[in-house]
Structures are given as C-alpha cells and as structure tokens.
Design a protein around this motif. Structure first.
Motif, short mmCIF file in Angstrom:
data_model
loop_
_atom_site.label_atom_id
_atom_site.label_comp_id
_atom_site.label_asym_id
_atom_site.label_seq_id
_atom_site.Cartn_x
_atom_site.Cartn_y
_atom_site.Cartn_z
N SER A 82 0.89 -1.27 -0.01
CA SER A 82 0.04 -0.06 -0.04
C SER A 82 0.92 1.09 0.03
CB SER A 82 -0.93 -0.08 1.08
OG SER A 82 -0.27 -0.23 2.41
N TYR A 83 2.30 0.93 0.33
CA TYR A 83 2.99 2.33 -0.04
C TYR A 83 2.85 2.75 -1.33
CZ TYR A 83 7.22 5.09 -0.16
OH TYR A 83 8.33 6.05 -0.07
N TYR A 84 2.61 2.00 -2.35
CA TYR A 84 2.79 2.42 -3.73
C TYR A 84 1.31 2.81 -4.06
CZ TYR A 84 7.60 1.02 -3.92
OH TYR A 84 8.88 0.75 -3.58
N ASP A 85 1.20 3.88 -4.95
CA ASP A 85 -0.01 4.00 -5.66
C ASP A 85 -0.25 2.93 -6.80
OD1 ASP A 85 -0.16 6.39 -4.12
OD2 ASP A 85 0.94 7.53 -5.57
N ALA A 86 0.70 2.28 -7.47
CA ALA A 86 0.57 1.44 -8.33
C ALA A 86 1.71 0.48 -8.44
CB ALA A 86 0.42 2.07 -9.77
N ILE A 87 1.40 -0.57 -8.50
CA ILE A 87 2.56 -1.89 -8.79
C ILE A 87 2.23 -2.12 -10.05
CG2 ILE A 87 3.38 -3.99 -8.34
CD1 ILE A 87 2.68 -3.31 -5.45
N ILE A 88 3.31 -2.10 -11.03
CA ILE A 88 3.15 -2.51 -12.35
C ILE A 88 4.03 -3.39 -12.89
CG2 ILE A 88 2.91 -1.51 -14.81
CD1 ILE A 88 2.67 1.13 -12.66
N THR A 89 3.55 -4.66 -13.55
CA THR A 89 4.40 -5.44 -14.08
C THR A 89 4.51 -5.38 -15.60
OG1 THR A 89 2.61 -7.16 -14.11
CG2 THR A 89 4.30 -7.29 -12.37
N GLY A 90 5.39 -6.00 -16.27
CA GLY A 90 5.65 -5.69 -17.79
C GLY A 90 4.74 -6.37 -18.53
N ASP A 91 5.01 -7.64 -18.68
CA ASP A 91 4.21 -8.40 -19.85
C ASP A 91 3.76 -9.72 -19.41
OD1 ASP A 91 6.79 -9.51 -19.82
OD2 ASP A 91 6.82 -9.48 -21.92
N LEU A 92 2.80 -9.62 -18.06
CA LEU A 92 2.53 -11.18 -17.75
C LEU A 92 1.21 -11.55 -18.30
CD1 LEU A 92 3.19 -11.02 -13.63
CD2 LEU A 92 4.48 -12.02 -15.55
N GLY A 93 0.61 -10.39 -18.85
CA GLY A 93 -0.81 -10.75 -19.40
C GLY A 93 -1.82 -11.03 -18.49
N HIS A 94 -3.00 -11.08 -19.25
CA HIS A 94 -4.34 -11.31 -18.37
C HIS A 94 -4.10 -12.68 -17.27
CE1 HIS A 94 -6.77 -8.62 -20.28
NE2 HIS A 94 -6.25 -8.82 -21.31
N ILE A 95 -3.29 -13.78 -17.87
CA ILE A 95 -3.18 -15.08 -17.11
C ILE A 95 -2.34 -14.73 -15.93
CG2 ILE A 95 -2.53 -17.47 -17.12
CD1 ILE A 95 -3.83 -17.48 -20.14
N GLY A 96 -1.09 -14.28 -16.31
CA GLY A 96 0.03 -13.99 -15.63
C GLY A 96 -0.49 -13.06 -14.41
N LYS A 97 -1.05 -12.04 -14.59
CA LYS A 97 -1.44 -11.01 -13.76
C LYS A 97 -2.47 -11.75 -12.73
CE LYS A 97 -4.60 -7.07 -13.29
NZ LYS A 97 -5.67 -6.09 -13.96
N GLU A 98 -3.25 -12.59 -12.98
CA GLU A 98 -4.21 -13.21 -12.07
C GLU A 98 -3.29 -14.32 -11.07
OE1 GLU A 98 -7.67 -15.73 -13.04
OE2 GLU A 98 -7.93 -14.16 -14.54
N ILE A 99 -2.50 -15.05 -12.07
CA ILE A 99 -1.58 -15.86 -11.26
C ILE A 99 -0.84 -15.00 -10.38
CG2 ILE A 99 0.53 -17.39 -11.35
CD1 ILE A 99 -0.66 -18.34 -13.89
N LEU A 100 -0.09 -13.66 -10.64
CA LEU A 100 0.60 -12.99 -9.53
C LEU A 100 -0.24 -12.75 -8.46
CD1 LEU A 100 3.23 -11.93 -8.75
CD2 LEU A 100 2.69 -9.91 -10.10
N ILE A 101 -1.52 -12.24 -8.61
CA ILE A 101 -2.10 -11.67 -7.76
C ILE A 101 -2.57 -12.87 -6.44
CG2 ILE A 101 -4.65 -10.96 -6.85
CD1 ILE A 101 -4.58 -9.30 -9.42
#
Lengths: 334, 147, 128
Positions: A225-244
């Motif tokens: 929560s320190y960050y306003d946004a955490i942004i990854t490069g190119d995990l895509g929809h599937i990788g994004k869900e997995i990372l969450i």
C-alpha cells in the motif's frame, strides 16, 4: 548508494527521469492507450524492406525523439543502455549505430527496459555519468519470425498466447532534476518453475515477478500500500491473475493497486490478443507513454515498476527446456 | 490458496488457471472446413474422371490444383485467416502442407531468393517429406520380402 | 450426360464426413496436446504410409474417395502404395523410386508454387 536487505539498492542521490518517448505500431494504435503514445505508425514496415529494418528504425526514431524532448544535447548524454529481442540485439545496435553515444547492449528479454533503468541509476548515483539514455524495442513480425512461425502460416494461437508489442520506448535519466526520481532498484534472480509452454509466457514469468516483488517489499520494509501502483511488464491476463493469487498466498494483497502493461495496452475482446501484450516494448511504451505522464501530472506519486522477462530462445524450447524467467524492479517516486 | 512450493504444484496450478481452447467450436469448424476442402477435391476428381482421366492421374490433378489454390491464398494473406478459423480443417488436407511450404518461402524472402526462399522453404514441411519418403522406402523394402 | 448430372451426391457426402472426421482428430491433437503443426503433419503422413503399407488405407479411399486422399494421411498412403507397386516391377530398387514417383506431382507443385508465391507476395501481418 547503499544496499538494503538481500538485493535492493537505495540510491542516495536519486536520478531523475527527464523525459520519455514512445512509438507504437498499428495494432497498439487501436488499443486503449493509443492517445498517450508520441507516434502511432500506420504499417509495420514503416517504409522499410524488412521487419528487422523497421524495428531498427522505430528504436532509432524513438531515441531521437527522446533526446530532443529531454532538451539535453546528445553530446552531454554519456552512455546508452539498450536492448531488444532479436538475436544479438541487432535492432538496438543497428538502429543506434549512428548515435555516437557510448553504448551498452543489454539483454534481459522483456525485462530489458527496467534492467537499463537499474544500470543507469547506479551509473548516475556513483558519479560515473550525468545523463544516460535507456531504450528498448520489439516488433510483432520480427519476433514471430524468430521465435514462432511465419506470419502466413494458417495456425491457431492458443488462448494463453501473448501478442508481441510493436514499438519502442526510450527514456533519458539525469543525475540532477526535479523528478520523478528513481529511488530504489531491485535486480531480480533467475526463477524457473518448470513451465515449458512457450505459448504461456505469463505463467512462466509470474513466479519471477513474485520473487522480486516480495524481496523488494521485505528489503525496503514497505507494504504494497506504500505504492500508488505496482506495475508488471508483460504477464498478460493469465500471468496477472496468477501473480495476484501467488502474492496473496504469501500474505501480500496487491489486487487493488496492481496492473500489468500487457493487460493495459490491448483491448482483449475487440483486438483478439488472447492473454495480452508482451515484448520489450510492452513495458517500454506503456511506461514511457502512460505512466510517466501520470507521474508528471502527480496522478500517481509512487510506483513500483517490475519488468518481467522470459530468458528463452527458439532452440531451447525445441530442446524441451523449461523457461527461466527474471524480473527487475525500480521504485519511481515524486 | 496455500503457498506453492514445488515445480509440480506450480505446473498443476497453471494448468488449472490457463483457459482451454474452445475445443467443440474448433472441432466443428475443423470438421466443416476439412470436409469442404475434401469435397472440393472430390468434385475436381470426378470432373477429371468425367473427362476420361484414370484414377492416379485424377488424384494427382486434385493435389496440384489444391496446392496451387493454397499457394495463391497464402500469398494473398487469406490462408492464415482460414487457418485461424478452421485449425486442423485446413492444416490436415494437402492445403496445409502447401501452406507450410509457401508461408516460410514468403517470410524469408528478405534473406534472399536462394538461401532465404530456397533454403527456408522446408523449415516446416521438410519433416513431412523426410518422414513420408523414408516410411515409403522402408515399406517398399519390407514389401520385397513378400513379393 | 453433362458433368453436374454425373456427380455422385452420396459419395460426396461420405467424402465430406470422412474428410471432416480426419480433421477433427487433428484438431483434438492441436487443442489437447502441445504438438506443433509440423509434428501433427509428420504424424499424419507416417500413419498414412503405415496404413497404406498394410493395405488398409485403400478401403478408406474406396469408401470416401477424396475424403481419404486429400488429407495428409492420403499423401502418406500414396507414397507407400507407389513404393510397393514399383517394388513389384523393379525389386528393391523400386522401394527408392516408387514413393516419390507416385507423389511427384504434389511435391513439385508445392515447391514450384511456393517459389512463385514468394516472388509475388510480400509478408504481411495477420490481423487477428
């Protein structure tokens, strides 16, 4: 600069990102972020004879544009860090051969953009340079040709496949300035969780992003929560869900502030890009085009930029090797 | 979700998270387009026979016509659209073999007409000829034992 | 009698269904396995050659006509059939000649039209 924890470096004189530039191809120009890019191309060749020449031209023009936007004469730019996906990084070295700036060709696959920012920050903080240029590029057609199949082949892309972004992003970073500042860098380790499917890069890279994210948070003793946004490069929809989900399983809730450039750059439903964008230019153009402006306008003040890369090539995947992945992070704050 | 520790756990998890291809829709399209291509072949074949050609020649004419049409459609950037829709429906008939020769030929044109087109033409279809011809040689040799 | 009247509609239906089913098997391989298109084509041509060599594939051709000859299994079966026929007249030498001889038309057409297409066409992005 000092080292914090395991692998994070805190910059004592945080370098400033002076300006950015971005050029994208036609498909990206139809995407939701189109209006943020400096230039949108109408065709993938851009008047050149080959995809490779076109990619070199894209990175060359992006670099020229960022130098003029930064207002720093190119003689005063001390070093350049650039890389791309083509064998031996030819887009960067061919595109920048007339630049006359000492050049480091770097390879971190799609993590190259942030790898460049990390190295530039250390150079600047140590006093070795005053101004540094970082650039990356990728091109859908040259990448398909090198890594997959000819464009005319009538094959089907599986739903997990990602679409290589055509374009280039470039930044000029300076020792002194008014921000946004690069305050911390967390270079990542190589992580390989045994994924072999070259059509599911997001899943292959997500564990590397997780490792770098958690290491960064532990090293800096910050909460997501320190960050306003955490942004990854190119995990895509599937990788994004997995990372969450992976982050949640380790006790970090990033869901509300986290997004991925590969998800942002295309509209999945209307553009048929399956799991989203990928390639060096994915985070390169989305940061240069979109997030930098958000930082400048103070809509975002603290972001953690994590670029992910799949360290594989066509030979290794034919030999049945799994995909080693990497993620580098930089914290950028106003 | 409990933390994932091993590669095996992660692979199982990813398999679960990754969407599957819409297999019923794909199979329906493959059936329809594949059947259609074969039927076109049958009509050409019937026509050749109607004109008095024998079975072998008719069959060769069918192959040549379908290959020529596939080459044209590949060159016009249409075959890949059919292929995206039909999947195996256009891959499995001889049209897919033709497409797999023509597509690298066009793609590698930038590396020259000798080593680019000539050399890379068989990057995808080469194995088909290697395995097809080698099997036929083996079968022929085995056949000598029975004749 | 003109050509249209001569068409065997029942035969065409059988051709459509058999050809379609052979393609469905390929689609299942694409979707359920990680096989690349080249590997699937190799499997088809090899299976076709084996079925042709065993003398089984000709029954499928009798039943479905182009529905069995147009898919790549038919190409394989034709290679095998050619080799066996040539062996009958030339002995073991025929094993090396027959296969390619029987499929020469298709192979030459693919090479020739492939080269021709590359002279005329320009690589293009797929808008998918």
């Amino acid at each position: 600069m000092i080292r914090l924890g395991k692998q994070t470096i805190k910059l004592n004189n945080p370098p400033t990102i002076v300006n950015t530039a971005s050029i994208v191809g036609p498909k990206e120009s139809e995407g939701p972020l189109a209006k943020y890019f400096d230039q949108c191309l109408e065709d993938e060749f851009w008047g050149e004879k080959t995809w490779e020449k076109a990619e070199s031209k894209i990175i060359k023009e992006t670099v020229n544009s960022v130098i003029s936007k930064s207002g720093i004469p190119s003689n005063d730019i001390n070093f350049c860090f650039a890389g791309d996906l083509l064998n031996q990084c030819i887009s960067s070295s061919f595109g920048l051969r007339e630049l006359n700036i000492p050049f480091f060709g770097i390879f971190g696959a799609c993590s190259t953009f942030v790898e460049g920012l990390c190295l530039a920050s250390v150079f600047l903080d140590s006093g070795a340079a005053n101004n540094i240029l970082c650039a990356t590029s990728s091109h859908f057609c040259s990448a398909e040709k090198q890594f997959r199949f000819p464009l005319e082949l009538g094959n089907q892309r599986p739903p997990t496949a990602q679409w290589t972004v055509t374009g280039s992003g470039a930044v000029v970073v300076s020792k002194v300035g008014t921000g946004p500042y690069i305050t911390h860098i967390t270079p990542g380790k190589i992580v390989d969780m045994g994924i072999k499917d070259a059509n599911n890069m997001g899943a292959a890279m997500a564990p590397a992003a997780l490792d770098t994210l958690i290491t960064h948070l532990n090293d800096t003793q910050r909460k997501p929560s320190y960050y306003d946004a955490i942004i990854t490069g190119d995990l895509g929809h599937i990788g994004k869900e997995i990372l969450i989900e992976l982050a949640e399983s380790k006790g970090f809730n990033i869901k509300n502030i986290y997004n991925d450039c590969g998800v942002l750059i295309f509209d999945k439903n209307s553009q048929d890009t399956h799991s989203g964008g990928s390639g060096c230019a994915c985070i390169g153009t989305v940061f240069s085009g979109y997030f930098f402006k958000q930082l400048k306008n103070r809509k975002l003040n603290r972001i953690l930029l994590i670029a992910t890369g799949a360290l594989t090539n066509a030979t290794s995947s034919q030999q049945g090797e799994s995909i080693p992945s990497i993620a580098h992070a930089v914290a950028i704050e106003n | 979700m409990k933390p994932i520790e091993t590669k095996q756990e992660y692979n199982d998890y990813v398999d679960k998270k990754s969407p599957n291809s819409p297999i019923f829709k794909n199979c329906f399209n493959a059936f329809f387009v594949g059947g259609l291509i074969c039927s076109i072949g049958q009509i050409i074949m019937d026509f050749c026979k109607f004109k008095g050609m024998d079975e072998t020649i008719s069959s060769t004419v069918v192959s040549i016509v379908l290959i020529a049409v596939s080459a044209i459609l590949t060159g016009l950037n249409i075959f890949n659209k059919i292929g995206k829709f039909a999947g195996a429906g256009s891959l499995i008939p001889i049209t897919g073999f033709a497409n797999s020769i023509v597509s690298p030929a066009i793609e590698y044109k930038s590396e020259g007409y000798i080593m680019g087109v000539g050399g890379k033409m068989f990057t995808i279809a080469g194995p088909v000829l290697v395995f097809g011809i080698s099997s036929s040689v083996i079968i022929g040799i085995i056949a000598t034992l029975f004749i | 009698m003109n050509f249209l009247q001569s068409i065997d509609w029942m035969g065409l239906l059988k051709c459509f269904i058999v050809g379609g089913i052979i393609c469905i098997i390929g689609q299942i391989l694409i979707d359920k396995t990680k096989l690349t298109p080249a590997r699937i084509l190799v499997i088809y041509v090899t299976v076709g050659a084996i079925l042709g060599g065993l003398g089984i594939y000709k029954y499928l051709i009798e039943f479905a006509g182009a529905g069995a000859t147009v898919p790549l299994t038919g190409f394989g079966a034709n290679l095998a059939k050619g080799a066996i026929q040539e062996v009958k007249s030339l002995g073991v030498l025929g094993a090396f000649i027959g296969g390619v001889k029987a499929s020469a038309g298709g192979i030459a057409a693919a090479v020739f039209f492939g080269y021709l297409a590359s002279l005329i066409a320009k690589p293009k992005i797929k808008k998918q």
